[in-house]
Write an enzyme that holds these catalytic residues in place. Structure first.
Site, short mmCIF file in Angstrom:
data_model
loop_
_atom_site.label_atom_id
_atom_site.label_comp_id
_atom_site.label_asym_id
_atom_site.label_seq_id
_atom_site.Cartn_x
_atom_site.Cartn_y
_atom_site.Cartn_z
N ASP A 1 42.33 51.45 33.47
CA ASP A 1 41.38 50.40 33.10
C ASP A 1 40.62 50.78 31.84
OD1 ASP A 1 39.49 48.41 32.90
OD2 ASP A 1 38.93 48.43 35.00
N ASP B 1 41.55 44.22 26.54
CA ASP B 1 41.33 44.64 27.93
C ASP B 1 42.67 44.82 28.64
OD1 ASP B 1 39.83 45.09 30.37
OD2 ASP B 1 40.39 43.07 30.97
#
Length: 418
Positions: A96, A298
């Site tokens: 992440d 992202d």
């Protein structure tokens, strides 16, 4: 005859990046026969929660750095092999880029899956005291009025889930690299079903992230190449450190938001559909640290989301160039007969110093029958904090994305990741 095992670990500081639904993933892999578009739609259904979460982070006050308290929304789209402890215990952790901290479920955890890290078998494990600076950084509970104790912290996650953890240290091994005294959350209890079952590794820019904790080992540089969700049998790669990174790669500056230091902001200056530079008011794309507005890259959002007026302008120009009629499929509102795909225009993202012309597979997605093609982007959820454009992983597939935090730049180059 030697058969190539696509799931065998890579060597050195080059790690396999595994789609969570792929063959090499230990998690609920659907058979390749099941429709990959349904897999993507299913994963993308959590995007609005994540984009809302990312938007909520950007308007926080600087005191919340480096790890946002409250909701951490993540869909674990890609996992990697990490080992913790001495002797090392294998965990498949979610990757992440918009989070800093790492956390794993630990033995004795209430509500965790069966695959947990056992601290009592590791000779290098230790819990951290509530008085250490790292405890403040994870918004840990304050020390008791008399004496001291372990650093405990709570985190919400996935909209419907939360966990409590003890801030701990142990050796983290990635490929051939062992990082001693790595600080991470040892999860004691979980409620809800959205916590990544074997933990999460934060690759953000804040002080608890992998780049910060590994110090000079990786010189603040990493890159990844995300495989297509279609590639059931293959994995991409995460390269840590400057060695082996592409030399001739076009870059764009990374922008810093002091209110949200974890996020990788870039300056998106415009979008072209075919040869048409879509008319978008510059203030709709402008970076503003005070409101959190701008564009982030992202790894946890599935399809790229633009704020409503930006998306509408791109979509309308795309529709103008493709013969309708148009229909909807899940999150996608611009689906058309695949027979018209030949006239579908390429989409180009213009960044400062870098133009990214998306390959067709990164801008169109097909229905399971193959009869429909859809523009694989959407509007950000229409809520009050909708100021953020998010370049998501469907649009990053089969590209090498280089993060150079020391020189504050992001590079992009074409590469077949599978």
């Amino acid at each position: 005859m030697l058969l190539f095992d696509p799931c065998s670990p890579k060597s050195g500081s080059d790690l396999s990046v595994i789609p969570i639904y792929g063959k090499c993933s230990p998690f609920n892999s659907p058979e390749p026969a099941s429709s990959w578009v349904n897999t993507v739609l299913n994963m993308a259904s959590s995007d609005p929660k994540r984009v809302t979460y990312l938007s909520s982070l950007v308007v926080r006050k600087p005191t919340s750095v480096p790890i946002a308290p409250g909701q951490v929304i993540n869909v674990g789209n890609y996992v990697l092999r990490a080992k913790i402890g001495s002797p090392a215990q294998l965990m498949f952790m979610v990757l992440d880029t918009s989070n800093d901290a790492a956390w794993v479920p630990c033995s004795g955890c209430t509500g965790c899956s069966s695959n947990v890290f056992a601290p009592n078998t590791s000779s290098t494990y230790g819990s951290l005291d509530c008085s250490v600076p790292e405890c403040t950084q994870v918004s840990g509970l304050s020390c008791p009025t008399v004496g001291s104790g372990s650093c405990l912290f709570n985190r919400s996650y996935g909209g419907d889930s939360s966990f409590s953890a003890t801030l701990s240290r142990d050796t983290l091994t990635l490929g051939n690299d062992a990082i001693p005294n790595y600080a991470f959350g040892c999860i004691n209890a979980v409620s809800g079903g959205s916590i990544p079952p074997q933990g999460l590794l934060g690759l953000g820019r804040g002080s608890m992230s992998l780049l910060s904790q590994s110090g000079s080992l990786y010189s603040g540089v990493f890159s990844y190449c995300l495989p297509s969700f279609k590639s059931y049998y293959f994995s991409g790669s995460l390269k840590l450190g400057p060695l082996g990174q592409p030399k001739n790669i076009k870059t764009t500056p990374l922008l810093k938001n002091p209110h949200r230091p974890s996020l990788y902001y870039v300056n998106l200056t415009g979008v072209s559909v075919g040869r048409v530079n879509v008319p978008i008011a510059p203030e709709l794309l402008a970076f503003d640290p005070n409101t959190g507005a701008g564009t982030v890259i992202d790894s946890g959002t599935v399809i790229t989301r633009f704020i409503q007026p930006v998306y509408t302008a791109i979509r309308d120009e795309f529709r103008k160039q493709v013969a309708g009629p148009f229909s909807s499929l899940g999150a996608f509102d611009t689906c058309f007969a695949a027979t018209n795909e030949a006239v579908a225009p390429a989409i180009t993202f213009h960044f400062t110093g870098l133009d990214l012309k998306l390959p067709m597979e990164n801008s169109l997605i097909h229905s399971s029958s193959g009869s429909l093609a859809c523009l694989a982007m959407a509007a950000a959820p229409n809520n009050v904090n909708s100021v953020l454009n998010v370049i998501a992983n469907l649009q990053q597939q089969n590209l090498r994305i280089l993060f150079d935090t020391v020189n504050s730049r992001l590079g992009i180059a074409r590469e077949l990741c599978n």
